[in-house]
Design a protein around this motif. Structure first.
Motif, mmCIF file in Angstrom:
data_model
loop_
_atom_site.group_PDB
_atom_site.id
_atom_site.type_symbol
_atom_site.label_atom_id
_atom_site.label_comp_id
_atom_site.label_asym_id
_atom_site.label_seq_id
_atom_site.Cartn_x
_atom_site.Cartn_y
_atom_site.Cartn_z
ATOM 1 N N ALA A 128 0.830 -1.207 0.000
ATOM 2 C CA ALA A 128 0.000 0.000 0.000
ATOM 3 C C ALA A 128 0.864 1.257 0.000
ATOM 4 O O ALA A 128 0.584 2.230 -0.729
ATOM 5 C CB ALA A 128 -0.933 -0.012 1.203
ATOM 6 N N PHE A 129 1.924 1.256 0.780
ATOM 7 C CA PHE A 129 2.812 2.420 0.809
ATOM 8 C C PHE A 129 3.567 2.553 -0.509
ATOM 9 O O PHE A 129 3.835 3.679 -0.965
ATOM 10 C CB PHE A 129 3.796 2.281 1.973
ATOM 11 C CG PHE A 129 4.459 3.566 2.365
ATOM 12 C CD1 PHE A 129 3.863 4.417 3.273
ATOM 13 C CD2 PHE A 129 5.683 3.939 1.816
ATOM 14 C CE1 PHE A 129 4.460 5.606 3.625
ATOM 15 C CE2 PHE A 129 6.289 5.123 2.167
ATOM 16 C CZ PHE A 129 5.675 5.967 3.084
ATOM 17 N N GLU A 131 2.415 1.775 -3.481
ATOM 18 C CA GLU A 131 1.483 2.381 -4.441
ATOM 19 C C GLU A 131 1.379 3.885 -4.231
ATOM 20 O O GLU A 131 1.300 4.662 -5.188
ATOM 21 C CB GLU A 131 0.113 1.724 -4.300
ATOM 22 C CG GLU A 131 -0.890 2.176 -5.351
ATOM 23 C CD GLU A 131 -2.201 1.427 -5.255
ATOM 24 O OE1 GLU A 131 -3.085 1.668 -6.101
ATOM 25 O OE2 GLU A 131 -2.342 0.590 -4.331
ATOM 26 N N LYS A 132 1.387 4.323 -2.995
ATOM 27 C CA LYS A 132 1.346 5.759 -2.710
ATOM 28 C C LYS A 132 2.606 6.447 -3.223
ATOM 29 O O LYS A 132 2.540 7.562 -3.791
ATOM 30 C CB LYS A 132 1.204 5.968 -1.203
ATOM 31 C CG LYS A 132 1.130 7.419 -0.773
ATOM 32 C CD LYS A 132 0.959 7.511 0.737
ATOM 33 C CE LYS A 132 0.898 8.973 1.177
ATOM 34 N NZ LYS A 132 2.135 9.713 0.854
ATOM 35 N N LYS A 135 2.383 6.812 -7.067
ATOM 36 C CA LYS A 135 1.476 7.899 -7.453
ATOM 37 C C LYS A 135 2.134 9.263 -7.247
ATOM 38 O O LYS A 135 1.995 10.164 -8.095
ATOM 39 C CB LYS A 135 0.188 7.804 -6.655
ATOM 40 C CG LYS A 135 -0.689 6.614 -7.023
ATOM 41 C CD LYS A 135 -1.956 6.600 -6.187
ATOM 42 C CE LYS A 135 -2.845 5.414 -6.568
ATOM 43 N NZ LYS A 135 -4.078 5.376 -5.748
ATOM 44 N N ASP A 136 2.839 9.418 -6.155
ATOM 45 C CA ASP A 136 3.523 10.694 -5.906
ATOM 46 C C ASP A 136 4.594 10.966 -6.951
ATOM 47 O O ASP A 136 4.751 12.118 -7.414
ATOM 48 C CB ASP A 136 4.145 10.687 -4.514
ATOM 49 C CG ASP A 136 3.095 10.648 -3.409
ATOM 50 O OD1 ASP A 136 1.923 10.960 -3.709
ATOM 51 O OD2 ASP A 136 3.443 10.282 -2.263
#
Length: 697
Positions: A128-129, A131-132, A135-136
């Motif tokens: 999950a981290f 994927e973040k 995106k950033d």
């Protein structure tokens, strides 16, 4: 050489064609033969000596694939849209720096993905981290280029969630590369789903040399790509015969072992891991860090015993009743004990191939990775059983030492003259330093006087022949000497230990000071004696006269009127520290008794011990060691012997004290008492019983 290489390659192609014809499958010329047949299809192989070299070539291939103008514009294309390479926080150290040096990329192109903190393994990548982060990076105009996943981390052998990572990479067009020791299990019949998902990745790096115990065998990087021109530019393929010759040692070794031999060695290593893991689950105070990885060929464990009021998992948030410093001190204590345990096991069972490592979240642990060592060291199932037996034999020592550490610290802090030294790297009970009278507490420099006292203290303690081990050395923060108390194998009387250390050190200091004072007194006495003797010679000259000093005249004068010689001298009394005349010695022909010397200072605590009881052991009074069925215990017998040891004197005193009182004994009793004093009459005591009790004592 070129002719032989062509023949070897022709033999390999003929073997592949025969396999294709037998199975009825149409394979591409680049398919991988051997145990991975049918699991990593349509792949190519690159053989290299350095394990990380294959990943660097894959990064070049990914750059050429994503940046079409890279061949023409070069790094200007990368400047406009910076590439990003994602690495797990559990990746092997130095991997990111190596890639940047090989590719000429700045360090900001690396992105460190943290591991799970709340759910799952603490050594798996947080999807999950990740994927973040992706995106950033996309929002900032960067290009997510490559992701390095682990199928068995370098430390504990955990496998990332490769299936979810593959879906995320396909969504953002990221190249997925997998490496790790668990890739060896792809050769087995049963493979976990997390490792099996690695066959869908874009590339993987394997190290068959350590897995199979083959020296001088290159590593292999398998990859999937359709453009031969880009693979040639990236350096994954070559037309040079010398580059193709790298595969020959591996090919010959695999042909020698055969498919069954390869599978058997990998299967044997996995069975050793499972055997150790199942055995350690039955051992108390041993924590296994890989319990969720049933198929992992790596077992990581550590000694862990939760003390009252301690944090059971050593998290960053301490327990409510413990300060952060106490949690950190307990963490360091367990790390030192686990480091000692690992070193002891490596010496006792060298065929196990154990390694001691430090983990950020769990502390110091012991790792058993037979897939990397069993083929070379020849590890067998008997070695695993011996390893478990050695662990069980060391647990009492570890538990006893851990329990006594806090008690030892409190006793030292409450004893005058002793200073507790908190050394996190010492696995024993503790470290203590004696502060003498001239100790400068404001400096950390070496102290010669303190070193002398601690050296004498070490000698005295070793002469006691206790089960404890002692050593001296400088404190890790300064150059001052300290006394290191080793590990305890049994219940130790910490109070007696600390009092003995303090009393012995104090005695050594007092003896040293007495010797220094005596040296000064002797020096001053010698000077005073020289002055007194000089005065005596001057007085003798005045009494005899000047004429007697002339050679010829003095002889004639002494012949007519001889002088009675007086023996005068000085003697130095070491006990009194004073000069005395020697005239009484010559007059009375005897030396003076002098002054009785003072007793030697001694503060050593004496404790009555039972026969065979070593120093610093707790007393057996009230313990289970005494027989419950006996009517009179050994200790009661000793007390009776002590009571009867002064029997005649006590009876005499009792008889004399009854005189003049009502009910006093008759004269006959008085006569018996008088006879008892003279030894003519003995008290009526059962002497055989006393002799038996004396033998017990």
């Amino acid at each position: 050489m070129g002719k032989n290489l062509k023949e070897a390659m022709k033999m390999l192609e003929d073997s592949q064609r025969r396999t294709e014809e037998e199975n009825g499958k149409k394979l591409v010329s680049g398919d991988i033969p051997g145990p991975l047949q049918g699991r990593y299809e349509n792949g190519c192989a690159y053989f290299h000596e350095e394990e990380r070299e294959g990943l660097a070539k894959i990064c070049r291939l990914a750059i050429h694939s994503r940046y079409e103008d890279f061949v023409v514009d070069g790094f200007n294309v990368l400047y406009n849209k910076k590439p990003v390479i994602y690495l797990s926080a559990a990746a092997r150290p130095g991997l990111g720096q190596y890639l940047c040096n090989q590719l000429g990329l700045p360090f900001p192109c690396l992105c460190r993905v943290p591991c799970n903190t709340m759910f799952g393994s603490q050594h798996q990548m947080d999807v999950a981290f990740l994927e973040k982060l992706i995106k950033d990076d996309v929002e900032r105009g960067r290009l997510p280029l490559l992701l390095v996943a682990n199928a068995g981390t370098a430390a504990v052998g955990h496998t990332d969630k490769i299936g979810r990572l593959k879906e995320l990479c396909e969504q953002y067009g990221i190249w997925l590369h997998v490496e790790g020791v668990n890739l060896a299990t792809l050769a087995l019949g049963y493979v976990s789903s997390s490792v099996l998902a690695a066959t869908k990745c874009d590339s993987m790096t394997m190290t068959p040399g350590p897995w199979l115990g083959l020296p001088a065998v290159p590593a292999v990087t398998l990859y999937k790509h359709d453009d031969p021109a880009l693979t040639l530019v990236a350096g994954l393929t070559s037309n040079k015969p010398a580059d193709k010759l790298r595969a020959l040692p591996l090919w010959l070794s695999l042909q020698y072992l055969g498919l069954d031999g390869i599978v058997e060695r990998i299967k044997h290593a996995c069975q050793l891991s499972q055997r150790l893991q199942e055995s350690l689950k039955k051992v108390n105070y041993i924590k296994i860090l890989v319990e969720d990885e049933l198929s992992s060929p790596v077992v990581v464990f550590r000694f862990f015993r939760e003390l009252p009021g301690s944090d059971p998992v050593f998290k960053a948030v301490p327990a409510p009743n413990m300060t952060p410093s106490a949690v950190g001190r307990e963490r360091h204590s367990c790390d030192a004990l686990n480091r000692w345990l690992g070193e002891q096991l490596k010496q006792l069972v060298p065929a196990s191939g154990l390694t001691v490592m430090d983990l950020e979240a769990d502390g110091t642990c012991v790792r058993f990775s037979p897939l990397m060592t069993a083929a070379v060291l020849g590890t067998r199932g008997e070695d695993v059983d011996q390893l478990v037996a050695c662990i069980q034999s060391k647990l009492p020592v570890l538990s006893c030492t851990l329990q006594l550490r806090e008690e030892f610290k409190q006793e030292v802090e409450g004893t005058a003259g002793l200073l507790y030294v908190d050394d996190p790297n010492w696995p024993g009970i503790g470290v203590v330093r004696y502060e003498h009278a001239n100790d400068d507490k404001s400096t950390l420099k070496s102290d010669p006087e303190g070193e002398k006292i601690h050296a004498g203290l070490l000698k005295k303690l070793n002469e006691l022949e206790s089960d404890l081990t002692f050593k001296i050395g400088p404190e890790y923060k300064s150059m001052k000497s300290c006394l290191y108390v080793g590990m305890a194998s049994d219940d130790i009387d910490v109070v007696e230990l600390v009092e003995t250390i303090a009393a012995t050190a104090r005695e050594i200091e007092e003896n040293s000071r007495l010797l220094e004072n005596m040296t000064e007194v002797v020096r001053k006495g010698i000077q005073e004696a020289q002055v007194e003797l000089q005065k005596a010679n001057e007085e003798r000259l005045l009494e005899e006269g000047v004429l007697r000093q002339i050679p010829v005249v003095g002889s004639v004068l002494n012949w007519f009127s001889p002088v009675q010689p007086l023996q005068k001298g000085r003697t130095f009394n070491l006990t009194a520290g004073s000069l005395e005349s020697t005239e009484p010695i010559y007059v009375y022909k005897a030396q003076g008794a002098g002054v009785t010397p003072p007793p030697t200072p001694s503060g050593t605590r004496t404790k009555q011990r039972l026969p065979g009881q070593k120093p610093f052991k707790r007393s057996l009074r009230g313990s289970d060691a005494l027989s419950e069925t006996s009517s009179v215990s050994h200790i009661e017998d000793l007390e009776k012997v002590e009571h009867l040891s002064g029997g005649p004197e006590q009876m005499t005193l009792e008889a004399s004290s009854t005189e003049g009182h009502p009910g006093a004994p008759s004269p006959r009793h008085a006569d018996q008492t008088e006879a008892l004093k003279k030894g003519a009459l003995r008290p009526e005591v059962d002497y055989p019983q006393v002799e038996g009790l004396e033998s017990l004592r």
